[in-house]
Design a protein around this motif. Structure first.
Motif, PDB file in Angstrom:
ATOM      1  N   ILE A 133       2.528  11.142   5.665  1.00 47.42           N
ATOM      2  CA  ILE A 133       2.182   9.887   6.325  1.00 47.42           C
ATOM      3  C   ILE A 133       3.047   8.740   5.820  1.00 47.42           C
ATOM      4  CG2 ILE A 133       0.347   8.154   6.525  1.00 47.42           C
ATOM      5  CD1 ILE A 133      -1.632  10.519   6.660  1.00 47.42           C
ATOM      6  N   ALA A 134       3.297   8.702   4.521  1.00 49.78           N
ATOM      7  CA  ALA A 134       4.167   7.655   3.981  1.00 49.78           C
ATOM      8  C   ALA A 134       5.558   7.740   4.589  1.00 49.78           C
ATOM      9  CB  ALA A 134       4.233   7.765   2.461  1.00 49.78           C
ATOM     10  N   LYS A 135       6.066   8.963   4.736  1.00 53.74           N
ATOM     11  CA  LYS A 135       7.393   9.138   5.322  1.00 53.74           C
ATOM     12  C   LYS A 135       7.403   8.721   6.790  1.00 53.74           C
ATOM     13  CE  LYS A 135      11.211  12.437   5.605  1.00 53.74           C
ATOM     14  NZ  LYS A 135      11.663  11.988   6.920  1.00 53.74           N
ATOM     15  N   VAL A 136       6.359   9.078   7.518  1.00 52.98           N
ATOM     16  CA  VAL A 136       6.274   8.726   8.935  1.00 52.98           C
ATOM     17  C   VAL A 136       6.220   7.207   9.110  1.00 52.98           C
ATOM     18  CG1 VAL A 136       4.774   8.809  10.957  1.00 52.98           C
ATOM     19  CG2 VAL A 136       5.254  10.900   9.690  1.00 52.98           C
ATOM     20  N   LEU A 137       5.426   6.533   8.281  1.00 55.89           N
ATOM     21  CA  LEU A 137       5.331   5.077   8.370  1.00 55.89           C
ATOM     22  C   LEU A 137       6.684   4.420   8.139  1.00 55.89           C
ATOM     23  CD1 LEU A 137       1.963   4.411   6.480  1.00 55.89           C
ATOM     24  CD2 LEU A 137       2.393   4.094   8.919  1.00 55.89           C
ATOM     25  N   GLY A 138       7.431   4.959   7.176  1.00 52.40           N
ATOM     26  CA  GLY A 138       8.764   4.426   6.925  1.00 52.40           C
ATOM     27  C   GLY A 138       9.720   4.709   8.063  1.00 52.40           C
ATOM     28  N   ASP A 139       9.681   5.925   8.580  1.00 52.02           N
ATOM     29  CA  ASP A 139      10.583   6.309   9.673  1.00 52.02           C
ATOM     30  C   ASP A 139      10.325   5.483  10.931  1.00 52.02           C
ATOM     31  OD1 ASP A 139      11.715   8.173   8.028  1.00 52.02           O
ATOM     32  OD2 ASP A 139      10.611   9.882   8.854  1.00 52.02           O
ATOM     33  N   LEU A 140       9.059   5.166  11.194  1.00 48.08           N
ATOM     34  CA  LEU A 140       8.699   4.413  12.395  1.00 48.08           C
ATOM     35  C   LEU A 140       8.754   2.897  12.185  1.00 48.08           C
ATOM     36  CD1 LEU A 140       5.656   6.513  13.708  1.00 48.08           C
ATOM     37  CD2 LEU A 140       8.034   6.622  14.446  1.00 48.08           C
ATOM     38  N   GLY A 141       9.091   2.471  10.982  1.00 45.80           N
ATOM     39  CA  GLY A 141       9.180   1.047  10.708  1.00 45.80           C
ATOM     40  C   GLY A 141       7.849   0.328  10.756  1.00 45.80           C
ATOM     41  N   ARG A 142       6.784   0.998  10.311  1.00 44.66           N
ATOM     42  CA  ARG A 142       5.439   0.419  10.397  1.00 44.66           C
ATOM     43  C   ARG A 142       4.864  -0.008   9.049  1.00 44.66           C
ATOM     44  NH1 ARG A 142       2.371   4.635  14.517  1.00 44.66           N
ATOM     45  NH2 ARG A 142       3.727   4.302  16.345  1.00 44.66           N
ATOM     46  N   LEU A 143       5.678  -0.030   8.009  1.00 45.17           N
ATOM     47  CA  LEU A 143       5.146  -0.385   6.702  1.00 45.17           C
ATOM     48  C   LEU A 143       4.582  -1.800   6.681  1.00 45.17           C
ATOM     49  CD1 LEU A 143       7.815   1.222   4.339  1.00 45.17           C
ATOM     50  CD2 LEU A 143       5.487   2.013   4.775  1.00 45.17           C
ATOM     51  N   GLY A 144       5.077  -2.682   7.546  1.00 39.99           N
ATOM     52  CA  GLY A 144       4.571  -4.046   7.605  1.00 39.99           C
ATOM     53  C   GLY A 144       3.539  -4.289   8.678  1.00 39.99           C
ATOM     54  N   ASN A 145       3.142  -3.260   9.410  1.00 41.20           N
ATOM     55  CA  ASN A 145       2.148  -3.434  10.476  1.00 41.20           C
ATOM     56  C   ASN A 145       0.781  -3.824   9.913  1.00 41.20           C
ATOM     57  OD1 ASN A 145       4.172  -2.557  12.208  1.00 41.20           O
ATOM     58  ND2 ASN A 145       2.782  -1.275  13.393  1.00 41.20           N
ATOM     59  N   ARG A 146      -0.010  -4.511  10.741  1.00 40.16           N
ATOM     60  CA  ARG A 146      -1.320  -4.960  10.285  1.00 40.16           C
ATOM     61  C   ARG A 146      -2.289  -3.808  10.029  1.00 40.16           C
ATOM     62  NH1 ARG A 146      -1.978 -10.417  10.796  1.00 40.16           N
ATOM     63  NH2 ARG A 146      -0.418 -11.529  12.031  1.00 40.16           N
ATOM     64  N   GLU A 147      -2.093  -2.690  10.726  1.00 38.61           N
ATOM     65  CA  GLU A 147      -3.013  -1.570  10.530  1.00 38.61           C
ATOM     66  C   GLU A 147      -2.649  -0.706   9.335  1.00 38.61           C
ATOM     67  OE1 GLU A 147       0.272   0.142  13.066  1.00 38.61           O
ATOM     68  OE2 GLU A 147      -0.888  -1.719  13.044  1.00 38.61           O
ATOM     69  N   THR A 148      -1.448  -0.881   8.779  1.00 34.16           N
ATOM     70  CA  THR A 148      -0.995  -0.006   7.698  1.00 34.16           C
ATOM     71  C   THR A 148      -1.858  -0.108   6.441  1.00 34.16           C
ATOM     72  OG1 THR A 148       1.275   0.039   8.521  1.00 34.16           O
ATOM     73  CG2 THR A 148       0.946   0.555   6.196  1.00 34.16           C
ATOM     74  N   PRO A 149      -2.287  -1.304   5.995  1.00 33.11           N
ATOM     75  CA  PRO A 149      -3.195  -1.342   4.838  1.00 33.11           C
ATOM     76  C   PRO A 149      -4.482  -0.555   5.040  1.00 33.11           C
ATOM     77  CG  PRO A 149      -2.281  -3.518   5.237  1.00 33.11           C
ATOM     78  CD  PRO A 149      -1.873  -2.662   6.401  1.00 33.11           C
ATOM     79  N   VAL A 150      -4.976  -0.497   6.277  1.00 35.60           N
ATOM     80  CA  VAL A 150      -6.181   0.292   6.560  1.00 35.60           C
ATOM     81  C   VAL A 150      -5.893   1.777   6.333  1.00 35.60           C
ATOM     82  CG1 VAL A 150      -7.837   0.958   8.342  1.00 35.60           C
ATOM     83  CG2 VAL A 150      -7.031  -1.407   8.202  1.00 35.60           C
ATOM     84  N   VAL A 151      -4.740   2.233   6.849  1.00 32.54           N
ATOM     85  CA  VAL A 151      -4.341   3.632   6.672  1.00 32.54           C
ATOM     86  C   VAL A 151      -4.211   3.959   5.186  1.00 32.54           C
ATOM     87  CG1 VAL A 151      -2.498   5.306   7.079  1.00 32.54           C
ATOM     88  CG2 VAL A 151      -3.196   3.749   8.914  1.00 32.54           C
TER      89      VAL A 151
END
Length: 421
Positions: A133-151
């Motif tokens: 999941i950490a790799k996917v978030l980085g690949d999709l550029g979602r590390l700064g998304n508002r939902e990412t802290p919830v994940v």
């Protein structure tokens, strides 16, 4: 041929194969874990090229791989982060455990495997793959998304739950009585609580003691401390992986950052060896009979993970698009599901559990990155298709257009992660 030469040839062939498979996975932009599992199936009993001389070394390397996986995960979070997540996000953790553990337990009971296997399979279906999941978030550029802290909060709660779950599993698999199992769990909880207290109160002192400007000395101290604590934890009948996780939590600041950078290559190497080792102990011919139950379980628990992420993001006030993204991101299972199943395989519990877990992880580790990318667009498409038309000012039917909201943008919130600097 001399035994040492055979060992070098076999182990060299494994490492070379893993490197090539990892490169292939990188080009295809998905996790290499399924390829590593397939490599283990190829090198194991019933495979194309069964190993001989190097199997014992691979087993030791696999155990180190599990320890490093949990250590690196602990390094990602500070003790204060963990305490804060426990206070604010525990309802999401309870929903996550209920929705995703029950299908695994139910499947084991339906298959007639008994209560111990049910508890094991519940853990396999419950825990998402933090690494994938950490790799996917980085690949999709979602590390700064508002939902990412919830994940990330849900992942942290799952990791904390493992500190309780793994000693329970260890006691059940060892066949100890209720009293002995209670003592083991009490020791695990006591050690975890003590380490969290020391990390919150004296984390800076511990980190200063470990920290060093010399990378070599820092590597040796952190790795030696981790293996020592893991060994002591295992001697106390507490999971070695939990001991490593708690060491990671106790470190902070420059010590944590430096250890993370130095140990990442070692983690990747030995984690790959671990996945191969799990595949080695799974006969490929045993997978087809359990493929249908594994597929059914994958479909059900993919849906329950999406529901978990959606509910948790909604509770946090995230927009609809962010809720779907959070749910789709949580689907992937991987290293921790294999760790749990591996404990059962080593203990000789239900022979079909290992093949079922392998097939299950293979399915979801491939599907997980796809659901992370496409759950939100598919949900939006279905919503537009089935949403009834609304009447315009002139009485004509007007189809509602796509909703836009500032929360749907990928606006960063801090750095979007719990990594410590």
């Amino acid at each position: 041929m001399h035994s040492s030469a055979v060992f070098l040839i076999e182990f060299g062939a494994i490492i070379l194969s893993l490197g090539l498979l990892g490169r292939l996975a990188g080009r295809l932009k998905f996790s290499p874990i399924p390829l590593y599992l397939l490599a283990g199936l190829a090198f194991g009993e019933g495979g194309l090229l069964p190993l001989g001389a190097s199997e014992e070394f691979v087993a030791i390397g696999a155990e180190i791989g599990v320890i490093l996986l949990l250590l690196m995960l602990g390094l990602e979070y500070s003790a204060s982060d963990l305490v804060g997540n426990l206070k604010t996000q525990y309802p999401a953790g309870l929903v996550d455990a209920t929705l995703n553990a029950l299908p695994g337990a139910a499947m084991a009971l339906i298959l007639g495997w008994g209560p111990v296997a049910a508890v094991v399979l519940a853990g396999v279906t419950w825990i998402s793959s933090s690494g994938v999941i950490a790799k996917v978030l980085g690949d999709l550029g979602r590390l700064g998304n508002r939902e990412t802290p919830v994940v990330l909060s849900i992942l942290v709660l799952e990791d904390l739950a493992m500190a309780v779950y793994l000693p329970i599993i260890t006691a059940l698999l060892a066949g100890v009585g209720l009293a002995a199992g209670s003592v083991t769990l009490a020791i695990a909880l006591g050690v975890a609580g003590l380490v969290l207290f020391l990390a919150v109160r004296y984390g800076r002192i511990i980190s200063r003691f470990v920290s060093s400007d010399d990378p070599e000395k820092l590597l040796l101290v952190v790795l030696g401390l981790t293996l020592l604590v893991a060994g002591v934890a295992q001697q106390l009948q507490v999971s070695a992986a939990v001991g490593a996780f708690l060491v990671g939590i106790a470190l902070s600041g420059e010590a944590a950052e430096g250890a993370h950078n130095l140990l990442s290559p070692l983690r990747d190497l030995f984690a790959a060896v671990f996945f191969v080792f799990f595949g080695l102990h799974t006969d490929p011919s045993s997978i087809p009979p359990v493929l249908l139950p594994a597929l059914a379980l994958a479909v059900v628990t993919a849906g329950t993970k999406i529901a978990t992420g959606y509910w948790a993001a909604r509770r946090a006030g995230i927009s609809v698009k962010g809720r779907w993204r959070a749910g789709g991101t949580l689907v992937a299972r991987g290293e921790f599901s294999i760790v749990i199943a591996g404990l059962a395989v080593s203990a000789g519990i239900e022979p079909s559990l290992g093949p079922l877990a392998t097939a299950y992880v293979l399915i979801l580790v491939i599907v997980g990155p796809l659901t992370a990318r496409y759950t939100e667009p598919i949900a939006a498409l279905l919503t537009r298709r089935f949403r009834p038309a609304t009447a315009g000012a002139d009485g004509a039917a007007v189809m509602p257009g796509p909703r836009t909201s500032p929360e749907d943008a990928s606006a960063p919130v801090g750095d979007g992660t719990n990594r410590r600097s």
